[in-house]
Write a protein that holds these residues in place. Structure first.
Motif, PDB file in Angstrom:
ATOM      1  N   LYS A 224       0.844  -1.209   0.000  1.00  0.00           N
ATOM      2  CA  LYS A 224       0.000   0.000   0.000  1.00  0.00           C
ATOM      3  C   LYS A 224       0.866   1.241   0.000  1.00  0.00           C
ATOM      4  O   LYS A 224       0.588   2.224  -0.686  1.00  0.00           O
ATOM      5  CB  LYS A 224      -0.877   0.004   1.273  1.00  0.00           C
ATOM      6  CG  LYS A 224      -2.298  -0.410   1.003  1.00  0.00           C
ATOM      7  CD  LYS A 224      -3.227   0.469   1.833  1.00  0.00           C
ATOM      8  CE  LYS A 224      -4.563   0.668   1.149  1.00  0.00           C
ATOM      9  NZ  LYS A 224      -5.590  -0.297   1.468  1.00  0.00           N
ATOM     10  N   ALA A 225       1.956   1.145   0.783  1.00  0.00           N
ATOM     11  CA  ALA A 225       2.856   2.292   0.909  1.00  0.00           C
ATOM     12  C   ALA A 225       3.436   2.648  -0.452  1.00  0.00           C
ATOM     13  O   ALA A 225       3.482   3.822  -0.846  1.00  0.00           O
ATOM     14  CB  ALA A 225       3.954   1.977   1.908  1.00  0.00           C
ATOM     15  N   THR A 226       3.867   1.635  -1.171  1.00  0.00           N
ATOM     16  CA  THR A 226       4.438   1.902  -2.488  1.00  0.00           C
ATOM     17  C   THR A 226       3.384   2.488  -3.417  1.00  0.00           C
ATOM     18  O   THR A 226       3.640   3.431  -4.160  1.00  0.00           O
ATOM     19  CB  THR A 226       5.025   0.609  -3.088  1.00  0.00           C
ATOM     20  OG1 THR A 226       6.035   0.139  -2.199  1.00  0.00           O
ATOM     21  CG2 THR A 226       5.602   0.853  -4.462  1.00  0.00           C
ATOM     22  N   ASP A 227       2.185   1.927  -3.364  1.00  0.00           N
ATOM     23  CA  ASP A 227       1.103   2.450  -4.195  1.00  0.00           C
ATOM     24  C   ASP A 227       0.873   3.927  -3.934  1.00  0.00           C
ATOM     25  O   ASP A 227       0.696   4.729  -4.848  1.00  0.00           O
ATOM     26  CB  ASP A 227      -0.200   1.691  -3.916  1.00  0.00           C
ATOM     27  CG  ASP A 227      -0.237   0.388  -4.704  1.00  0.00           C
ATOM     28  OD1 ASP A 227       0.693   0.180  -5.517  1.00  0.00           O
ATOM     29  OD2 ASP A 227      -1.168  -0.405  -4.496  1.00  0.00           O
ATOM     30  N   LYS A 228       0.894   4.243  -2.673  1.00  0.00           N
ATOM     31  CA  LYS A 228       0.626   5.629  -2.310  1.00  0.00           C
ATOM     32  C   LYS A 228       1.737   6.538  -2.846  1.00  0.00           C
ATOM     33  O   LYS A 228       1.485   7.576  -3.467  1.00  0.00           O
ATOM     34  CB  LYS A 228       0.531   5.739  -0.785  1.00  0.00           C
ATOM     35  CG  LYS A 228       0.034   7.074  -0.338  1.00  0.00           C
ATOM     36  CD  LYS A 228      -0.381   7.070   1.130  1.00  0.00           C
ATOM     37  CE  LYS A 228      -0.619   8.503   1.548  1.00  0.00           C
ATOM     38  NZ  LYS A 228       0.191   8.913   2.677  1.00  0.00           N
ATOM     39  N   ALA A 229       2.971   6.080  -2.640  1.00  0.00           N
ATOM     40  CA  ALA A 229       4.106   6.876  -3.103  1.00  0.00           C
ATOM     41  C   ALA A 229       4.049   7.016  -4.620  1.00  0.00           C
ATOM     42  O   ALA A 229       4.258   8.103  -5.176  1.00  0.00           O
ATOM     43  CB  ALA A 229       5.411   6.213  -2.668  1.00  0.00           C
ATOM     44  N   GLY A 231       1.456   6.854  -6.517  1.00  0.00           N
ATOM     45  CA  GLY A 231       0.363   7.758  -6.861  1.00  0.00           C
ATOM     46  C   GLY A 231       0.823   9.207  -6.803  1.00  0.00           C
ATOM     47  O   GLY A 231       0.562   9.997  -7.723  1.00  0.00           O
ATOM     48  N   THR A 232       1.521   9.537  -5.736  1.00  0.00           N
ATOM     49  CA  THR A 232       2.027  10.900  -5.581  1.00  0.00           C
ATOM     50  C   THR A 232       2.943  11.240  -6.763  1.00  0.00           C
ATOM     51  O   THR A 232       2.840  12.300  -7.388  1.00  0.00           O
ATOM     52  CB  THR A 232       2.830  11.013  -4.265  1.00  0.00           C
ATOM     53  OG1 THR A 232       2.023  10.525  -3.209  1.00  0.00           O
ATOM     54  CG2 THR A 232       3.252  12.439  -3.996  1.00  0.00           C
ATOM     55  N   ARG A 253       6.434  17.152  -0.640  1.00  0.00           N
ATOM     56  CA  ARG A 253       5.884  15.802  -0.471  1.00  0.00           C
ATOM     57  C   ARG A 253       6.803  14.754  -1.095  1.00  0.00           C
ATOM     58  O   ARG A 253       6.941  13.662  -0.567  1.00  0.00           O
ATOM     59  CB  ARG A 253       4.484  15.720  -1.071  1.00  0.00           C
ATOM     60  CG  ARG A 253       3.387  15.863  -0.030  1.00  0.00           C
ATOM     61  CD  ARG A 253       2.027  15.487  -0.608  1.00  0.00           C
ATOM     62  NE  ARG A 253       1.590  16.490  -1.564  1.00  0.00           N
ATOM     63  CZ  ARG A 253       0.948  17.614  -1.224  1.00  0.00           C
ATOM     64  NH1 ARG A 253       0.651  17.838   0.039  1.00  0.00           N
ATOM     65  NH2 ARG A 253       0.581  18.480  -2.133  1.00  0.00           N
TER      66      ARG A 253
ATOM     67  N   LYS B 775     -10.098  16.110  -5.697  1.00  0.00           N
ATOM     68  CA  LYS B 775     -10.029  14.979  -4.777  1.00  0.00           C
ATOM     69  C   LYS B 775     -11.324  14.158  -4.774  1.00  0.00           C
ATOM     70  O   LYS B 775     -11.305  12.935  -4.873  1.00  0.00           O
ATOM     71  CB  LYS B 775      -9.776  15.553  -3.379  1.00  0.00           C
ATOM     72  CG  LYS B 775      -9.640  14.526  -2.286  1.00  0.00           C
ATOM     73  CD  LYS B 775      -9.015  15.163  -1.044  1.00  0.00           C
ATOM     74  CE  LYS B 775      -9.122  14.246   0.146  1.00  0.00           C
ATOM     75  NZ  LYS B 775     -10.234  14.476   1.027  1.00  0.00           N
ATOM     76  N   GLU B 779     -11.748  10.270  -5.937  1.00  0.00           N
ATOM     77  CA  GLU B 779     -12.140   9.203  -5.008  1.00  0.00           C
ATOM     78  C   GLU B 779     -13.351   8.433  -5.537  1.00  0.00           C
ATOM     79  O   GLU B 779     -13.435   7.217  -5.398  1.00  0.00           O
ATOM     80  CB  GLU B 779     -12.479   9.793  -3.639  1.00  0.00           C
ATOM     81  CG  GLU B 779     -11.243  10.102  -2.834  1.00  0.00           C
ATOM     82  CD  GLU B 779     -11.578  10.876  -1.552  1.00  0.00           C
ATOM     83  OE1 GLU B 779     -10.626  11.280  -0.874  1.00  0.00           O
ATOM     84  OE2 GLU B 779     -12.780  11.075  -1.254  1.00  0.00           O
ATOM     85  N   GLU B 782     -12.040   6.033  -7.994  1.00  0.00           N
ATOM     86  CA  GLU B 782     -11.242   5.006  -7.320  1.00  0.00           C
ATOM     87  C   GLU B 782     -12.135   3.977  -6.641  1.00  0.00           C
ATOM     88  O   GLU B 782     -11.898   2.776  -6.713  1.00  0.00           O
ATOM     89  CB  GLU B 782     -10.367   5.653  -6.235  1.00  0.00           C
ATOM     90  CG  GLU B 782      -9.060   6.197  -6.764  1.00  0.00           C
ATOM     91  CD  GLU B 782      -8.347   7.071  -5.731  1.00  0.00           C
ATOM     92  OE1 GLU B 782      -7.320   7.656  -6.080  1.00  0.00           O
ATOM     93  OE2 GLU B 782      -8.834   7.168  -4.570  1.00  0.00           O
TER      94      GLU B 782
END
Ligand code: SF4
Lengths: 1070, 899
Positions: A224-229, A231-232, A253, B775, B779, B782
């Motif tokens: 999940k962490a990688t996905d979030k990163a 995404g950013t 960020r 946002k 969402e 998503e």
């Protein structure tokens, strides 16, 4: 603006008055003795901080003079210039508007109207600068921020306001801009590479990472962490793909990406590249461009706001002060000013802003005597522009520099001696360190006696501190136990000691939110609070009233109807509204659920005759909304809430007047929706007060609980602030002041972005810190010294005592030691008796059941006849008859087509006057008539003809009523039953036991219409006749309608047909 | 004839007449205006009065022509109207005090300037001062009068200097000048003590005998109730000699309370410009300026008697509230409908076509306008035409009834026309017209329907208007009246110069003494009881105490509560009977009602269920349903809507609407347009479009948002064109109506912003959004909740599954679509694709429909933890957002046991 003052200042006395030492009493004495010294009252000028304080000052000063037997001087004191600084300045600038070259209207903008007026006035400027500033605001991530923080217009407005409150011109804004930039540069990192190089490096790192990710370069087990990163990173890539620059929060960020452990190597190059943001040349460029543009925009806004107001004759508080200073400094006006101001008294001097100090200094140059009263220890409005350093310096230096006296009031009338000793030990070192004399820092003595028994003066409450709610609940429990003890806590009452009551207790908190939380906790255990809390619109009675207003404004507002029905249905008929909404004719069905639907209907029609706020009043009363609301319990609170709504409606009308726009019910409902009003503070004297430290100022309670002592806001140097350069000179308080704008370019990213450290560490950052800490100490002093008999410190266990720690003396450990147990607290090395207790959230939870109020018996509004009988012409002509007609066979010749109303008035006037001079020579009479016709611009009749008509009339009277007396224009007032007859009778003829009435009507019609026309006036004559009968007891011998234009008198029968019993009422026509 | 004269006796006075009988003739109670008026009448000097607006306009015209460097020059430049008004008031005050403008003596500069102004042509229309001196001159010349005596209510020493001269002139003519007899001191102990306190500084202890009451309340509402209760309780006999002083000039609130207690109204209504009918004039003027103000028009149309036919007003108001402007479809449609309705009358033979045409023409004139530049101004003829139109409206509305309010509208409009004429100018800038309108309306008028009713209590608006004894005096809303005596504009030198010419003013101290005497006299007149009814000092709005109270500290001071003198009105709510001033007031215990509690399930009637069958939903209504069935029921089935003023779209939506219109205009079917052309055209068209359909954007305060639209939309649509080119997307249609079936039984319809064709001829959908942030939409995608996209995607594709669909975020220039979509500038990984979303929608719809068919609609926001139906795939987002029905389901209110 701050010209060097060459003038010699008048004598300035300074009086430093510590908390509760009788400051107002002293001020009252000073004003009274000035009056007794025969200074003309209108030449006495006094300022206070609030309207209420001003009213109290006048009342007490006048009361004192009355008490001293000096009613005359007390009366004259009404003419004195006593008020808030703003009202006093406002009065001066209104008097001198023409000298200032301003619009003389000087309509004061209401506080509530300031923002909207500013926005409207500067709209074009904002629109013009938006192109420049908005992209920068985007770059700084303003759109991430909530509310004002994300609106650059707010920054512009703040700068404009500060500029005005500090007497700055456009040039000084330019200087401020330069200084802002220079100081800002000092906290930014030097750039090491060009923007292109840094951008390219980041873009490359991003591209590389994304394509690696797209091509299976990620760890097989994605987290999940990688996905979030990712995404950013992807959304940054999209921005770059559009050819745009990344915002600074986006850069920040990217430095904080936290992908799954295995994927870190892929992201590390991005983090490294992004970390260069702090030294990015574009960051500096953006900041510069923003600061410059905002200052430039502020300069333009300053001008357009000023000219907008001037053209409309509007002033706001800042204008009042700036303009007052301007006029007080005008050399050519000194003499006239000196004729108007002889003695000046300033209350709460410590809270003066620099411009106010300048005003007071200028005033002292005009007046012979000034007295400045205040307490530097209680200066707590730094955030609002007061300048404690300056006021302190002024209070210290002014007496010496002007031959005045310094005085200190240091005998406490308020607190018991043991508390006074505690205050002294707690605060003296801190105040001395801030530059105050020891004598000014402490109380010399306490006037009150120390009560015997009844509990220790100090209370240390250890609260359970899991979270805020729990803390608040623990405070509530502390209060509950204080009020409910076997051996009651005692306080000093009017007649000796007595047990503590809820109304004696105040809980003082840091923020409005805390106030709400604490009040909620107290309410939960059944303790009533007096607090301004929550949204006014959320109160059901306000909701109901607003829905009614909306329905009045728009009968198609079905939502409003449903809401009314829902609220009225309560718990007995909770579904009725929905059933009605589902009916075939939902509007009718919903209306049927509203018992006062007819009232609404009526009020809707009456919109034409009533103002929006009158309509609201009528709604509340006629639809019985006040009583309906009281049925829900808490009757007086609900009445107060409705009253608050009424006040808002009046504010709305005031605002409309200022903006010269129409005020309508429909617009009022929109206004109320957006007003953001708070519920008013309950004024129940049996309730516990919960309020902020700032609001507590000037008040006192027997038992005060201080909350929030564990925490201190970290001072941040970003945003907008006024700085001053060079030494403080109280004679020129505005010199060297500049506005500092340090924008925060990282949106919501608050940490680890370099300037979050370099800013606070800079000299400016340090100065901000010192300023804020000193203010915090003073605020603490204000809080503590509210206590008369007991002071409780509510400390969350294990959370420290950051605020109290500000009192520490360097190198001497904790100044206020907070023991866990025992029966004393050590403060500055001295022991003070204290009760130390521990509180958990209460086990008690009481939901009070509402108590209904006693209600008056109300009826449907009856319909009464009007007080003054007003028979409308022709209303009941059918009941009358013409008894006889005297035709002179002569018509008054008319030239052209005159305005008959005007002609009638003119002829009527001629008769009234001619009656008095009818015995004089015809030339005299003719001249009068001519003049009269000319005055009325009536050229269509000949003066001689008018005189002819008059003569015929006089002759008619003489022959018809021989031996009588008569008069024209005779006033009559008399009572007929419950009604009044009121008016003027054109000609009243009187005999010994009779009278007759003649009434002129300048009717130009044909013979055929005479009668019906005359009958139209008969009812009115009848009323007069009845009136005269009542007043004189004489009989009416007849009423005549005199028609001078057609040359006739018609006798109309009257009176006989009217009821003669005294009690009956004459009804109005249809 | 006898006169009773007092400086505050021009309005209502107490008592109605002298002596205890049934009335008087030949006795007048008058103030300065009345006195001058009577003398003028007798002396043959009466003439027409010129409205103040016309006097000021004439003065402004004189100032304009006079020119030169004057002491008012800068102010006159900044605000000519207010300066003219001020100078005229100074001039009037000087005249009143005996100024001689013809004097040739050298004066200080300011007086000389003013003298120049006065002497310039044309002569100033007369004010009270001019009339007063004209009367004095006539008296001195020996002209006959019919007045035998004048009784002064005020001490002669308190008369203003000019009035002194008038009284002297009368005296010289043999008129007996007498003083009002001093009423005997009350026999009631406390009242007597109070009265002596006012005469000399004595401090007497009060006994609380009820003759003096300090009635205090926290609110005006309660104060009015308490006084009304008390007046009711004292009975008819008690009321017979009672006078209420209401210095604010209004007893509206008190009267409402009296009415509800079956008592007659006292009938003091304050003057105000904000009475609905008087708003027609400013609203009509406001409509003339550019940019057009939709809210002013809406306000005008929503008045109870709008200037266009009621049905037409209603249609136009609805159109405006949906699409605020006069260039959009809604506005045009409303007019078409109006014409249709009117022509039915023609068809039915009820009206002639020519009448209809004339009427339409008139209505259109009312709603047209908006062309004049506010700074330059509107031409004289136009300004007069507006006033004329308002007169015509009022005449028609009145229909000969002589309604005083409508008459005042007419006279205000006439006064305005007179002033327009007197101004001698061609153009009237907005500020000037507004000032003139405000002045013409004057201080406004009282509510003509609010009159005193037959009864015994009287109300007066000035303490100085009590001229003889009363049994009971109630001072209602006893607070600081707030007019401190003003300082003279003239300095010592000027005053000295004026004094040498016999022009003398009252000093502030003299003025203070005069009003103080009025106040004290009011209290001295009370024979049995004096009630001070006031708000408590610590009321939220920082009110000051009445200056008279300062003199009564010994009576009303701290000990008042203990002495049973101070009574808290709120006590009436808690106790019955409650005693005020020796009278026990009975109230009954109120009924207790419980506030509505929140409720989860709401019953749907059979007929409603029937109505929901076979409905066709829109994307929005489906969004409502899936968020909260109650919401859907209320907004989409039962049409429970807000009123029109509250329905004007928010700024964000207005910008969105403008963008939609631009897309429709610039993206015709076919290949995407040239981005540069788009950019240019948008920039050219955006302002006009905003005026046509989103005019609030152009109102003051909208500049930032409008600037943002101007900055972003050209760029954004150009970017879209480029993006479409790059992806080879063709426009199939914009604003296309669709209809279809989402699933068995679920019919949908709607209008899609843009349908495009993908390279493989497949259809796709682009929906445009203007919002500060992306946002929320992101969402939605998503989480597989993009209902709009799913519905449209499905609708354009018929049975062939769901076409690609995306949101084009105008402000952000992002086309958001699910991963892999050819549309997207930025793809989003979704938990559920659009195809599955359709399925989820259908399934969830089915579940909720079943519940509704079973007679129950759920308010999903209530009790967040509550179980949702099994299998609900699209779950509500909590807490509820943007819902108008919170006041109905009462989310947030306490829960209760509800049957
Ligand atoms: S507020 Fe929430 S629960 Fe109530 S109707 Fe609206 S969406 Fe449903």
């Amino acid at each position: 603006m701050s010209k060097v003052m060459v003038k010699v200042l008048g004598k300035i006395d300074s009086i430093i008055a510590s908390a509760g030492t009788g400051k107002t009493t002293r001020l009252v004495e000073l004003i009274a003795s000035e009056t007794k010294a025969d200074t003309p009252a209108e030449k006495i000028l006094g300022t206070t901080f609030t309207v209420k304080a001003a009213a109290e000052l006048v009342a007490r000063a006048r009361g004192k003079l009355v008490k001293d037997g000096d009613i005359d001087r007390s009366t004259k004191l009404l003419a004195a210039r006593l008020g808030t600084v703003n009202s006093v300045c406002g009065r001066l600038i209104a008097e001198f508007a023409l000298d200032l070259g301003r619009s003389p209207a000087t309509e004061v903008l209401a506080e509530e109207a300031l923002v909207s007026t500013f926005n409207i006035a500067t709209d074009a400027v904002i629109g013009a600068f938006a192109l420049k500033i908005a992209p920068l605001a985007d770059a700084f991530g303003f759109d991430e921020l909530q509310g004002d923080a994300g609106d650059w217009r707010k920054a512009v407005k703040t700068i404009v306001d500060l500029a005005r409150y500090n007497g700055m011109t456009g040039a000084m804004l330019a200087l401020s801009c330069q200084r802002s930039l220079a100081t800002l540069d000092a906290i930014l990192l030097k750039s090491t590479a060009t923007a292109e190089v840094l951008d390219r490096a980041l873009a490359a790192a991003i591209d590389k990472a994304v394509s690696a990710a797209d091509n299976g370069g990620l760890a097989t087990k994605r987290t999940k962490a990688t996905d979030k990163a990712l995404g950013t990173v992807r959304s940054c890539k999209a921005v770059l793909a559009r050819g745009e620059c990344l915002s600074w929060p986006a850069w920040a960020r990217l430095t904080k990406l936290e992908p799954g452990k295995q994927d870190q190597p892929l992201f590390d190059p991005i983090k490294t590249a992004a970390a260069e943001h702090a030294s990015h040349p574009r960051l500096r460029d953006n900041l510069h461009a923003y600061v410059e543009a905002v200052f430039e925009c502020a300069g333009a806004a300053l001008d357009s706001y000023a000219s907008y107001k001037n053209a409309r004759g509007l002033v706001d508080f800042a204008d009042q002060e700036a303009l007052a200073l301007e006029l007080l400094q005008r050399p050519e006006l000194q003499k006239r000013l000196a004729e108007r101001i002889e003695a000046v008294f300033v209350d709460e001097f410590q809270d003066s802003s620099p411009i106010q100090v300048a005003i007071f200094a200028a005033l002292s140059g005009i007046a012979g005597r000034s007295a400045w009263v205040g307490d530097p220890k209680q200066a707590i409005y730094g955030f609002r522009g007061s300048a404690p350093d300056l006021t302190m310096a002024a209070a210290k230096q002014a007496p010496g520099g002007t031959g005045g006296k310094s005085d200190v009031l240091d005998e406490s009338w308020r607190s018991r001696p043991s508390l006074v000793a505690f205050f002294n030990d707690a605060f003296t070192p801190a105040f001395v360190a801030m530059g105050l004399d020891a004598k000014q820092s402490a109380f010399a003595s306490a006037r009150r006696e120390e009560p015997m028994g009844g509990g220790a003066p100090l209370h240390l409450w250890w609260l359970q501190s899991k979270n805020k709610t729990v803390r608040f609940q623990s405070i509530a429990e502390g209060v509950r136990q204080a009020l409910d003890r076997d051996t009651p806590i005692v306080v000093q009452g009017a007649n000796g000691l007595r047990p503590l009551k809820p109304g004696d207790v105040a809980v003082v908190a840091r923020t409005g939110e805390d106030v709400t939380g604490i009040a909620a906790a107290l309410n939960q255990i059944g303790l009533k609070t007096a607090v301004e809390q929550g949204d006014l619109l959320s109160a059901p009675e306000v909701e109901l009233t607003l829905a009614c207003l909306r329905w009045i404004a728009d009968r198609s507002d079905r939502l409003a109807m449903a809401q009314i029905a829902r609220l009225l249905g309560g718990t007995d008929h909770p579904d009725d509204w929905l059933t009605a909404a589902q009916a075939d004719d939902p509007d009718a069905a919903l209306a049927a659920l509203v018992p006062f639907a007819k009232v609404i209907e009526r009020l809707r029609e009456r919109q034409l005759g009533m103002t929006p706020s009158e309509l609201l009043d009528a709604l509340l009363m006629e639809a019985n909304l006040v009583q309906i609301a009281r049925r829900w319990g808490e009757g007086s609170d609900r009445t107060e809430n409705l009253d608050a709504l009424r006040r808002l409606a009046r504010v709305y009308e005031g605002e409309c007047a200022g903006l010269r726009k129409a005020a309508t019910v429909s617009d009022l409902t929109l206004y109320l929706n957006n007003a953001g009003a708070m519920l008013p503070e309950s004024r129940d004297s049996d309730a516990i007060s919960v309020l902020t430290y700032h609001k507590a100022k000037g008040l006192e309670w027997p038992f005060v609980v201080l909350a929030g002592l564990d925490y201190l806001r970290t001072p941040k140097p970003f945003g907008i602030a006024v700085e001053s350069e060079g030494d403080i000179d109280w004679r020129e308080p505005l010199r060297g002041r500049w506005i500092r704008l340090w924008p925060w370019p990282y949106g919501k990213q608050e940490k680890d972005v370099v300037i979050d450290a370099t800013g606070p560490n800079s000299p400016i950052g340090q100065a901000v810190r010192k300023r804020e800490h000193e203010e915090a100490i003073r605020l603490l002093y204000v809080g503590m010294t509210r206590a008369r008999d007991h002071l409780a410190l509510a400390m969350p266990a294990g959370k420290g005592s950051e605020w109290l720690d500000l009192l520490d003396v360097e190198g001497a450990g904790s100044h206020v030691v907070l023991p866990e147990t025992g029966n004393s607290m050590r403060v500055g090395g001295q022991d003070h008796p204290a009760e130390i207790m521990r509180f958990d959230p209460s086990a008690v939870s009481i939901r009070t059941t509402p108590v209904p109020s006693c209600e008056a018996k109300v009826v449907e509004a009856p319909s009464f006849a009007p007080l003054v009988i007003t028979p409308s012409a022709g209303s009941s002509a059918g009941d009358y008859q013409v008894l006889s007609t005297r035709d002179f066979d002569w018509r008054m010749p008319l030239k052209g087509s005159p305005d008959m109303q005007r002609l009638g008035e003119a002829v009527h006037s001629c008769f009234a006057c001619d009656a008095l001079i009818r015995a004089k020579h015809r030339d005299v009479r003719l001249a009068k008539v001519r003049a009269s016709l000319q005055r009325w611009s009536v050229a269509e009749v000949d003066a001689g003809d008018v005189l002819m008509a008059a003569d015929r009339l006089w002759e008619f009277i003489a022959t018809t009523f021989p031996g009588s007396t008569w008069q024209t224009e005779v006033p009559i007032v008399s009572r007929l039953g419950n009604q009044l007859v009121r008016g003027r009778i054109d000609v009243l003829v009187e005999g010994t036991d009779w009278f007759a009435i003649l009434d002129h009507k300048s009717f130009p019609g044909s013979r055929a219409t005479w009668q019906s026309k005359a009958l139209g006036y008969a009812p009115q004559l009848a009323v007069y006749a009845r009136g005269v009968e009542a007043a004189t007891g004489k009989q009416c011998r007849g009423t005549w309608v005199h028609m001078p234009v057609i040359g006739a008198l018609l006798r109309v029968e009257a009176a006989q047909l009217l009821p003669r019993t005294g009690g009956s009422q004459l009804k109005e026509g249809p | 004839m006898q006169l009773i004269f007092g400086q505050s006796a021009d309005g209502r006075c107490y008592p109605d007449f002298a002596g205890g009988g049934k009335g008087t003739i030949r006795t007048h109670v008058v103030g300065p205006n009345g006195l001058v008026d009577i003398l003028e009448t007798q002396l043959g000097l009466r003439g027409p009065t010129v409205p103040s607006v016309a006097r000021i306009a004439a003065c402004q015209a004189k100032l304009d022509r006079l020119g030169g460097e004057r002491f008012w020059s800068s102010s006159f430049k900044a605000d000519p109207w207010a300066t003219a008004k001020l100078l005229l008031s100074w001039r009037d005050a000087l005249v009143l005090a005996g100024w001689n403008a013809e004097s040739t003596k050298v004066s200080p500069r300011r007086l000389q300037d003013l003298r120049d102004l006065e002497r310039s042509e044309p002569a100033t229309a007369m004010g009270l001062g001019d009339r007063q001196w004209q009367v004095i001159a006539a008296l001195r010349a020996g002209e006959p009068i019919a007045i035998t005596s004048v009784i002064l209510i005020d001490d002669r020493s308190h008369l203003a200097p000019g009035l002194c001269q008038l009284v002297e002139a009368l005296e010289k003519r043999g008129v007996v000048i007498g003083a009002r007899p001093v009423p005997t001191q009350s026999t009631a102990a406390d009242l007597s003590a109070l009265q002596s306190t006012l005469r000399q500084p004595v401090v007497k202890a009060l006994s609380g005998d009820g003759s003096v009451v300090d009635l205090v309340s926290q609110t005006e509402l309660m104060l009015a109730e308490a006084v009304a209760d008390w007046l009711l309780a004292i009975g008819e006999e008690g009321r017979a000699s009672t006078v209420v002083i209401a210095e604010g000039g209004s007893t509206a609130l008190l009267d409402a309370a009296l009415s509800r207690r079956g008592l007659p109204k006292l009938g003091l209504s304050s003057v105000s410009t904000f009475r609905g009918a008087l708003q027609i004039l400013p609203l009509a003027m406001a409509l003339q300026w550019h940019p057009f103000d939709p809210v002013a028009l809406l306000d005008l149309l929503m008045l109870p008697r709008p200037p266009v036919g009621r049905f037409a007003a209603s249609l136009l108001a609805t159109a405006l509230s949906r699409e605020p402007g006069r260039g959009g479809r809604q506005w045009a449609a409303a007019w078409t409908r109006i014409e249709d309705i009117l022509s039915k009358d023609v068809a039915a033979g009820q009206r002639k076509q020519a009448d209809i045409d004339a009427r339409l023409e008139e209505w259109r004139t009312w709603t047209a306008g908006g062309q004049f530049d506010p700074d330059q101004g509107m031409p004289k003829a136009e300004a007069a035409a507006v006033a004329q139109r308002v007169i015509a409206w009022a005449v028609a509305a009145d229909a000969g009834a002589g309604d005083p309010l409508l008459m005042s509208v007419i006279s205000a409009s006439r006064a305005l026309m007179e002033a327009i004429e007197a101004s001698r100018r061609d153009l009237f800038p907005r500020l000037l017209i507004e000032a003139m309108v405000a002045q013409a309306i004057g201080d406004g008028v009282p509510d003509p329907k609010h009159v005193a009713e037959a009864g015994s209590v009287r109300a007066i608006d000035s303490a100085g208007a009590i001229w003889d004894a009363a049994e009971r005096v109630v001072w209602f809303d006893f607070k600081d009246p707030g007019h401190a005596p003003a300082a003279s504009p003239w300095d010592e030198e000027e005053r000295a110069a004026l004094a040498t010419e016999g022009c003398v003013f009252e000093t502030p101290a003299e003025a203070a003494a005069r009003v103080s005497a009025h106040w004290a006299r009011a209290a001295a007149m009370a024979g049995r009881q004096m009630i001070f009814a006031r708000l408590s000092e610590d009321g939220g709005n920082e009110i000051g105490t009445h200056p008279l109270a300062h003199r009564l500290v010994s009576v009303l001071g701290e000990r008042a509560t203990a002495q049973n003198i101070r009574k808290q009105a709120e006590g009436l709510l808690a106790n019955s009977p409650f005693e005020i001033g020796g009278i026990a007031i009975e109230r009954h215990e109120g009924r207790l009602a419980l506030l509505p509690v929140q409720a989860l399930a709401w019953s749907v009637s059979k007929s409603t269920v029937a109505r929901t069958k076979g409905r066709s939903e829109t994307a929005t209504s489906l969004e409502h349903l899936l968020a909260c069935p109650l919401r859907w029921l209320l907004s989409d089935v039962l049409e429970v809507r807000q009123g029109r003023a509250h329905s004007i779209p928010r700024i964000e939506n207005l910008i969105g609407n403008v963008a939609h219109a631009l897309v429709q205009r610039l993206f015709p079917p076919g290949e995407p347009p040239d981005p540069e052309v788009v950019r240019k055209r948008v920039a050219e068209d955006i302002d006009q479009l905003a005026e046509d359909i989103a005019s609030p954007l152009l109102q003051p305060g909208g500049a930032r948002d409008m600037a943002s639209a101007r900055r972003r939309i050209p760029e954004s649509l150009a970017f879209l064109a480029r993006h479409m080119q790059a992806r080879s997307l063709r426009v199939s249609a914009t604003e296309a109506d669709i209809e279809g079936e989402l699933a068995a039984g679920l019919k949908v319809h709607g209008r899609i912003d843009m349908q495009v064709e993908l390279p493989g001829k497949q259809p796709a959908v682009i929906d445009f959004k203007w919002s500060g942030r992306d946002k929320y939409r992101r969402e939605e995608l998503e989480e597989g909740r993009a209902i709009q996209l799913a519905v449209y995607g499905r609708a354009v594709n018929g049975k062939r599954g769901v076409a690609p669909a995306g949101y084009y975020m105008l402000a952000q220039r992002k086309l958001l679509a699910e991963q892999g979509s050819v549309l997207a500038t930025e793809t989003i990984e979704v938990a559920r694709d659009l195809g599955d979303t359709v399925g989820a929608i259908a399934a969830s719809w089915q579940l909720w429909q079943a519940a509704i068919a079973g007679g129950s609609a759920r308010a999903t926001g209530i009790s967040e933890g509550e179980q949702l139906p099994d299998g609900l795939e699209i779950t509500p987002q909590l807490p509820c957002k943007f819902c108008d029905f919170k006041g109905l389901c009462r989310v947030g209110a306490p829960a209760g046991s509800q049957s």
